[in-house]
Scaffold this motif. Structure first.
Motif, PDB file in Angstrom:
ATOM      1  N   ILE A 288       0.852  -1.191   0.000  1.00 35.32           N
ATOM      2  CA  ILE A 288       0.000   0.000   0.000  1.00 35.32           C
ATOM      3  C   ILE A 288       0.886   1.239   0.000  1.00 35.32           C
ATOM      4  N   ARG A 289       0.457   2.233  -0.750  1.00 37.38           N
ATOM      5  CA  ARG A 289       1.207   3.481  -0.791  1.00 37.38           C
ATOM      6  C   ARG A 289       1.332   4.052   0.630  1.00 37.38           C
ATOM      7  N   GLU A 290       2.546   4.443   0.978  1.00 37.27           N
ATOM      8  CA  GLU A 290       2.865   4.970   2.311  1.00 37.27           C
ATOM      9  C   GLU A 290       1.806   5.976   2.805  1.00 37.27           C
ATOM     10  N   GLY A 291       1.477   6.938   1.959  1.00 32.46           N
ATOM     11  CA  GLY A 291       0.549   7.991   2.365  1.00 32.46           C
ATOM     12  C   GLY A 291      -0.856   7.479   2.657  1.00 32.46           C
ATOM     13  N   VAL A 292      -1.205   6.328   2.087  1.00 28.99           N
ATOM     14  CA  VAL A 292      -2.557   5.788   2.250  1.00 28.99           C
ATOM     15  C   VAL A 292      -2.616   4.816   3.426  1.00 28.99           C
ATOM     16  N   ARG A 293      -1.442   4.230   3.754  1.00 21.92           N
ATOM     17  CA  ARG A 293      -1.395   3.121   4.718  1.00 21.92           C
ATOM     18  C   ARG A 293      -2.037   3.476   6.045  1.00 21.92           C
ATOM     19  N   HIS A 294      -1.763   4.695   6.529  1.00 21.29           N
ATOM     20  CA  HIS A 294      -2.291   5.052   7.851  1.00 21.29           C
ATOM     21  C   HIS A 294      -3.291   6.202   7.764  1.00 21.29           C
ATOM     22  N   MET A 295      -3.784   6.434   6.555  1.00 19.29           N
ATOM     23  CA  MET A 295      -4.719   7.538   6.352  1.00 19.29           C
ATOM     24  C   MET A 295      -6.083   7.222   6.972  1.00 19.29           C
ATOM     25  N   GLN A 296      -6.715   8.235   7.539  1.00 21.04           N
ATOM     26  CA  GLN A 296      -8.090   8.095   8.009  1.00 21.04           C
ATOM     27  C   GLN A 296      -9.015   8.520   6.885  1.00 21.04           C
ATOM     28  N   GLY A 297      -9.851   7.626   6.395  1.00 19.71           N
ATOM     29  CA  GLY A 297     -10.833   8.002   5.387  1.00 19.71           C
ATOM     30  C   GLY A 297     -11.912   8.886   5.990  1.00 19.71           C
ATOM     31  N   TYR A 298     -12.782   9.422   5.143  1.00 17.03           N
ATOM     32  CA  TYR A 298     -13.910  10.223   5.605  1.00 17.03           C
ATOM     33  C   TYR A 298     -14.909   9.323   6.329  1.00 17.03           C
ATOM     34  N   VAL A 299     -15.456   9.813   7.432  1.00 15.07           N
ATOM     35  CA  VAL A 299     -16.436   9.023   8.183  1.00 15.07           C
ATOM     36  C   VAL A 299     -17.824   9.623   7.983  1.00 15.07           C
TER      37      VAL A 299
END
Lengths: 364, 364
Positions: A16-27
């Motif tokens: 997974i792309r580094e920037g996406v790995r720990h990203m919080q999506g919209y809730v």
């Protein structure tokens, strides 16, 4: 990976792309399965869409489903262009206005340049900036969430301006918006998701300034949150950039046809908006009478602070126990407030009764 | 901008991201307005979708349209998980498989790393790479468009592998695909848009390797090109990354419900596929008898080269004059060929009659 034949999720994580790995999506707001709740938490319209929408739905044939839809949603664009008297080349249609906002981050923002927005505002903006790997400029709103001029030299290529703003429900002064659009050298996306409930819109600004693009939604005023249709109006150059990078067939044939039906029945939409504004005016008075602090709403929701002694989280929780859902945001500046969607009169009456009971209990 | 109050499109152009300004978007096959054409150019299914789909359409209520849809398409994911016996956390649903392909470029590719694909293959891949500002590795297929091992050290984070391939219609050898998936240290997206018409699929590979994700579409085998529904199957880590960056409500309620209805009626889909394969087998023999060179198709189209003396562009143009649309690609290696969708038997009979007439004229 060579030796690990059973799906190893830790190995997959490194893909997974580094920037996406720990990203919080919209809730998104809660969509409960329980059906006996009064749902005033996601700003859905309590009235059904125009009967013309249901007619258009019933008229969809197997053949329409079998074939690819018009890739550019041409009939829908033509319909919108006629309603607002703008050229068809100045209209874009998206899979919800969320798709339009996401496309803007990819169409207008150079690498290394920034995306700006007000704080507080729509909580999707920082998520979109994070996906686009753009740094952000958060412009903190003034006292009582009032307008503040965004900086002109902060390296922004795009500014998301929600008007009326969410979750506060307030409209910003037109002259301040216009001055900012005139001075700013990036693109201003004016997110008018709630504008049909407001006193004034910014259509004149996107006619006047080449760097202004409006986005609107059929989710609220047209009662079509389930259909995912948004549209944008702007200069042909701005629109063409969105066309270049959108998915080939971004709107399905059902959404295209039903949106045309809904937009064509302007009288129905305007009548529904009048009813909601009437309910809103009455409900605001009732809440003020109960000691709530209210902000002047130009949307289909109110933003309010419970009377002293009753915290917002407690109020929200107490309503929940009484089968009424409203929205609470945990960010520090928003935590003292509650956002309440305007539903049917009967919903709001029920909410007032339960509020009285909650206030009563508090005093016991 | 300060002085230019009338929409100046040259000014607006400078607002567009450099990489997008001169980008060529994807060009879909022609969708003619003329209705008496035999349309064999975009691989639409000639049979209607399952009657269960129409039933589900008629059952959509105003209330379903008024409310936000399940943001994660949970009922649809559950349905797909059951059909393929995979965990729900290993299933993603997209607004057409095109959305899935686009999300992959944003979920799995680090800045500075590359996106690979075969040449020829689906012409959307280079467009997606260009939007993502990724460099590409085009792996030229071998003689007669046969498999070639992609390089393992070319800096690719993602490889798009269409199987069966388009526009050639041929399936690649499973053992070669498996070996590549095992050795490659990026993500392999196996695009199985046409797989229901093929002898074998790659589901076992995505169960075996954590770096493999499959995408499929309801556009072809389920006769639902108008609905825009695709799905992906892969490891939960790969799927979760797509969930993080997707639009909040990427599938509308109508698409979700109709897709469940279509997928639940597997017998109907399989029956339709059998009919198309039968027509394909017969049509292939007929074309070979007329001197066309054919490639072994495992899709709902055939890829063929007209007999000597009749160029592909001339053949396509002659068919067009006779109200039959087929697809021609202008890229050098593809230009000698024609892609013909398998339609109804009557469509193919008509095409054969017109082909005979065209060949006849050529000899006069």
């Amino acid at each position: 990976m060579l030796t690990d034949k059973i799906k190893p999720d830790t190995a997959a994580l490194s893909l997974i792309r580094e920037g996406v790995r720990h990203m919080q999506g919209y809730v998104p707001g809660e969509q409960p399965i329980q059906t006996d709740l009064i749902k005033l938490n996601t700003n859905e319209n309590p009235y059904p869409p125009s009967p013309a929408v249901l007619e258009a739905l019933r008229a969809i044939t197997s053949d329409a489903l079998r074939r690819y839809p018009p890739p550019m949603s041409q009939p829908l664009r033509t319909c919108i262009a006629e309603i607002y008297d703008v050229p068809v080349s100045g209209v874009f249609c998206g899979n919800g206005s969320d798709e339009i906002l996401a496309l803007c981050t990819r169409a207008y923002v150079e690498k290394g340049r920034k995306i700006g927005y007000f704080d507080p505002s729509y909580s999707l903006y920082p998520v979109l900036a994070s996906i686009a790997e753009s740094d952000t400029v958060e412009v903190t709103l003034g006292d009582r969430f009032s307008w503040v001029d965004p900086p002109l030299d902060a390296g922004m290529d795009l500014f998301f301006l929600t008007n009326p703003n969410a979750p506060t429900g307030m409209r910003f002064p037109m002259d301040r918006i216009a001055l900012f659009c005139e001075r700013f050298d990036g693109v201003v996306l004016i997110d008018e998701a709630y504008v049909d409930f407001a006193e004034e819109d910014c259509l004149t600004l996107c006619r006047r300034y080449a760097n202004v693009i409006l986005s609107r939604s059929l989710s609220k005023s047209y009662s079509l949150a389930g259909l995912r249709v948004g549209y944008a109006i702007g200069s042909p150059a701005l629109i063409q950039a969105l066309d270049t990078i959108k998915d080939s067939y971004n709107l399905d044939i059902v959404a295209q046809r039903l949106a045309v039906a809904a937009l064509t029945d302007q009288a129905y939409m305007q009548n529904g908006v009048r009813r909601i504004r009437k309910t809103r005016a009455w409900f605001e008075k009732e809440m003020i009478a109960r000691g709530f602090a209210l902000y002047p709403s130009e949307t289909n929701f109110v933003w309010c602070k419970p009377p002293s002694g009753l915290s917002a989280p407690l109020y929200v929780e107490a309503l929940r126990l009484r089968n009424i859902l409203v929205r609470h945001f945990t960010a520090e500046r928003l935590a003292p407030f509650v956002r309440i969607t305007i539903g049917l009169d009967t919903h709001m009456e029920q909410l007032l009764r339960e509020t009285d009971a909650i206030l009563e209990e508090k005093h016991d």
